[in-house]
Design an enzyme around this catalytic site. Structure first.
Site, mmCIF file in Angstrom:
data_model
loop_
_atom_site.group_PDB
_atom_site.id
_atom_site.type_symbol
_atom_site.label_atom_id
_atom_site.label_comp_id
_atom_site.label_asym_id
_atom_site.label_seq_id
_atom_site.Cartn_x
_atom_site.Cartn_y
_atom_site.Cartn_z
ATOM 1 N N CYS A 2 0.834 -1.198 0.000
ATOM 2 C CA CYS A 2 0.000 0.000 0.000
ATOM 3 C C CYS A 2 0.875 1.257 0.000
ATOM 4 C CB CYS A 2 -0.928 0.105 1.216
ATOM 5 S SG CYS A 2 -1.913 -1.369 1.497
ATOM 6 N N ARG A 27 2.804 0.278 -5.397
ATOM 7 C CA ARG A 27 2.705 -0.417 -4.113
ATOM 8 C C ARG A 27 1.407 -1.193 -3.966
ATOM 9 N NH1 ARG A 27 5.249 1.228 0.436
ATOM 10 N NH2 ARG A 27 7.228 2.155 -0.040
ATOM 11 N N TRP A 74 -2.970 -2.591 -1.438
ATOM 12 C CA TRP A 74 -2.697 -3.988 -1.783
ATOM 13 C C TRP A 74 -3.286 -4.780 -0.634
ATOM 14 C CZ3 TRP A 74 0.201 -8.137 0.274
ATOM 15 C CH2 TRP A 74 0.410 -9.200 -0.613
ATOM 16 N N ASN A 98 -0.301 1.582 5.848
ATOM 17 C CA ASN A 98 0.474 0.613 5.067
ATOM 18 C C ASN A 98 1.093 -0.344 6.069
ATOM 19 O OD1 ASN A 98 2.269 -0.699 3.352
ATOM 20 N ND2 ASN A 98 3.809 0.923 3.492
ATOM 21 N N GLY A 99 0.835 -1.655 5.903
ATOM 22 C CA GLY A 99 1.415 -2.631 6.822
ATOM 23 C C GLY A 99 0.350 -3.556 7.374
ATOM 24 N N GLU A 479 13.765 -17.915 -13.285
ATOM 25 C CA GLU A 479 13.321 -16.549 -13.592
ATOM 26 C C GLU A 479 12.317 -16.571 -14.754
ATOM 27 O OE1 GLU A 479 13.099 -13.757 -12.467
ATOM 28 O OE2 GLU A 479 13.165 -12.254 -14.041
ATOM 29 N N LYS A 483 8.519 -15.211 -14.474
ATOM 30 C CA LYS A 483 7.977 -14.165 -15.360
ATOM 31 C C LYS A 483 6.689 -14.647 -15.998
ATOM 32 C CE LYS A 483 9.736 -11.406 -14.290
ATOM 33 N NZ LYS A 483 10.902 -10.949 -13.572
ATOM 34 N N HIS A 502 14.199 -36.927 -11.305
ATOM 35 C CA HIS A 502 13.899 -37.279 -9.912
ATOM 36 C C HIS A 502 12.460 -36.954 -9.534
ATOM 37 C CE1 HIS A 502 18.062 -38.281 -9.262
ATOM 38 N NE2 HIS A 502 18.408 -37.132 -9.821
#
Ligand code: F6R
Length: 606
Positions: A2, A27, A74, A98-99, A479, A483, A502
């Site tokens: 946030c 954010r 968020w 925020n948090g 990566e 993506k 495996h």
């Protein structure tokens, strides 16, 4: 996560708050809202989804008022609905946060038992009610906030305004960052200096545990006990310019295309190409005296750390432990006193990475940070800052920041190898030259996107995709998978090619594309054996390599050619095809490429 902002302005502040929130949308973008003090009363507008929905609402129903707070969310507690959107308020108090308030259940039970009715599912609402309860007993706004802060556990950055108080705003920080901006007859609060850049470059960063009482022309910072404390006023270099997409369709593809330039810029900071030497920008780090390095980071930045482990161990013969920050922070790993910990972070605000940094510091480690945002908390808490010169990265999926992190870590490997007597002048020159060619090789890959567009249609039909790589290119496989899943929502996994037999080989059939990162290095033949095992089971192979696909010795569904390069720089080059593949697949599927669902650019909660 946030983003929060607050303004004590001279005129109506809603438009400026929206402007600041646009800079904080990285954010989170689940909902947004603004509250202002108008004629002594609090009023607010909130909207689900992106900030443009709030803007549309404000056009229909404007907010006046010279004192206000804003939020872009968020979601952590409660679905991303308008009901749960910040600011949260009572008649007398409005709060953005925020948090995470970790003890909110206990506080909510206590408040409910004494008759408080809650109207949201959020943790934040308890803050508004606690302050209100204090105010109802006759406490001043300042005393009410101080008493409330003492009850809160967890991580928070808060901005608070009050009915009847047109010249007062209170902020508090415990974990997530919070900056005060100083204007002329105006005062600001923001999650970062970038949000405040259009209004002021004069910034005070609050320390953990600080809270601040602001009027239009005063700042009074207090510590947790309520004692007045001094905090420096600094000049921020954050740019007021909003970055745009230029002639690109998305920020992500723009940032992919920027890589030759920003890598070049970053490398020239650390390398002297004319002399074929690495510059010593590591400050006080002496690699000849270090017997072990720890690297910690999250997500894509963690994969950069994994690649650095291969580099440091091979070229500098220096053992490296690399740890996901969310694990490292609680693992209680013993660390050698006087050792070096490198944290890697684009934003410099990732909560887990910051916690890993603090843990390592507590264990007597020297801290070097590879960061893109130089004014970030991680940078400020490090002994040595190793900047990536990637410029602002807006697309949520990290691209250019990652290859710039690799550039810094490759240069640091050369320095470590040199200081430890493992890289001589001839080898140094050869490796510097190999790095100098990276931008040219990436430009070559970017000249032809057609194979990626063609393949994207095929990949978009897959339910699962496997990425394989060996050695230093194993993290590139991970990566690539990250993506693809984050922007196309297709399930993908990256595996060490030798690990396939495996277990994961059971997944292979004609519906599973297997993307193989296969540089022509000393592990090529080993990788090819694994490719043949996949082919024998009907898997559809996509071959990313600088060598002819015929050398695979089995049917290849598609081939993505890469320019011939020194294996040292392979990870920098082979990253670009996996970025392009994910990008074009997401575009073909019509997802929100730059702001994929459920994600945020800066992860300031654990
Ligand atoms: C993936 C991505 C994330 C970040 C991670 C760490 O594309 O961007 O995995 O790499 O959240 O973020 P920073 O580098 O800001 O610490």
């Amino acid at each position: 996560m946030c983003g929060i902002v607050g303004i004590l302005g001279r005129d109506a502040v809603a438009a400026d708050i929206v402007d600041a929130l646009k800079r904080l949308e990285y954010r989170g973008y689940d909902s947004a809202g603004i509250a202002t003090v108008q004629d002594g009363h609090l009023d607010r507008r909130r909207a689900e989804g992106k900030l443009r929905n709030l803007e549309a609402l404000l056009n229909e129903a404007p907010l006046v008022g010279r004192t206000g707070i804003g939020h872009t969310r968020w979601a952590t507690h409660g679905p991303p609905t308008e009901r749960n959107a910040h600011p949260h308020m009572t008649d007398g108090v409005s709060v953005v946060h925020n948090g995470i308030i970790e003890n909110f259940r206990e506080l909510k039970d206590e408040l409910t038992a004494s008759g408080t009715t809650f109207s949201t599912d959020t943790d934040t609402e308890v803050v508004a009610h606690l302050i209100t309860r204090e105010r109802n007993t006759g406490a001043s706004p300042v005393d009410a906030v101080h008493a409330t802060l003492k009850r809160l556990e967890g991580a928070f950055a808060l901005a608070i305004v009050f009915a009847g108080e047109d010249n007062l705003m209170i902020g508090a920080r415990n974990g997530p960052p919070l900056a005060v901006g100083h204007g002329t007859g105006e005062m600001y609060l923001g999650s970062d200096a970038v949000a405040l850049a259009p209004f002021t470059d004069t910034i005070t960063y609050l320390d953990d545990g600080d809270w601040v009482i602001l009027t239009r022309d005063s700042m009074d910072v207090r510590d947790a006990e309520g004692n007045a404390v001094e905090r420096a006023v600094t000049k921020s270099v954050a740019s007021a310019l909003m970055v745009d997409k230029g002639n690109h369709r998305h920020f992500m593809i723009k940032e992919i295309y920027e890589q030759p330039e920003v890598i070049s810029h970053t490398l020239s900071h650390y390398l002297d190409f004319a002399k074929g030497e690495v510059r010593d920008l590591s400050g006080s780090i002496d690699f000849s005296k270090i017997s072990r390095v720890t690297i910690s980071a999250c997500g894509t930045a963690y994969y950069a750390g994994m690649i650095a482990k291969y580099w440091f161990e091979k070229y500098a013969r220096l053992p490296v432990d690399v740890d996901v920050a969310s694990e490292m922070r609680y693992r209680e790993a013993p660390m050698e006193d006087g050792g070096l910990t490198i944290v890697v972070s684009q934003s410099g605000e990732t909560a887990d990475t910051l916690a890993a940094l603090r843990y390592a510091k507590g264990e007597g480690q020297k801290i070097a940070s590879v960061v893109n945002v130089r004014e970030s908390t991680i940078a400020r808490e490090s002994d040595v800052i190793l900047p990536t010169l990637a410029g602002p990265e807006i697309g949520v999926a990290s691209t250019k920041a990652f290859t710039c992190q690799l550039s810094v870590l490759a240069a640091l490997t050369l320095l470590a190898g040199k200081q430890r007597g493992r890289i001589d002048a001839t080898q140094e020159r050869r490796l510097v030259e190999a790095l100098s060619e990276v931008p040219r090789h990436i430009t070559t890959i970017l000249k032809d996107e057609a194979p990626y567009e063609a393949l994207a249609q095929d990949l978009s039909r897959a339910r699962d995709v496997l990425y394989l790589g060996r050695g230093i290119n194993f993290p590139i496989a991970m990566e690539g998978a990250l993506k693809l899943k984050e922007i196309s929502y297709i399930h993908a996994e990256g595996y060490a090619a030798g690990e396939l037999k495996h277990g994961p080989i059971a997944l292979i059939d004609e519906n599973v594309p297997v993307i193989v990162v296969a540089p022509d290095d000393d592990l090529f033949d080993k990788t090819i054996s694994n490719v043949q095992e996949v082919a024998a089971r009907g898997g559809r192979i996509v071959f990313i390599s600088e060598t002819d696909a015929e050398r695979a010795g089995c049917p290849i569904a598609a081939s993505l050619p890469v320019p011939k390069c020194d294996s040292f720089v392979g990870p920098l080059i082979y990253t670009v095809p996996v970025q392009l593949l994910a990008y074009h697949t997401a575009v073909f599927m019509g997802t929100d490429v730059d702001q994929p669902r459920n994600l945020a650019k800066s992860v300031t909660v654990e």
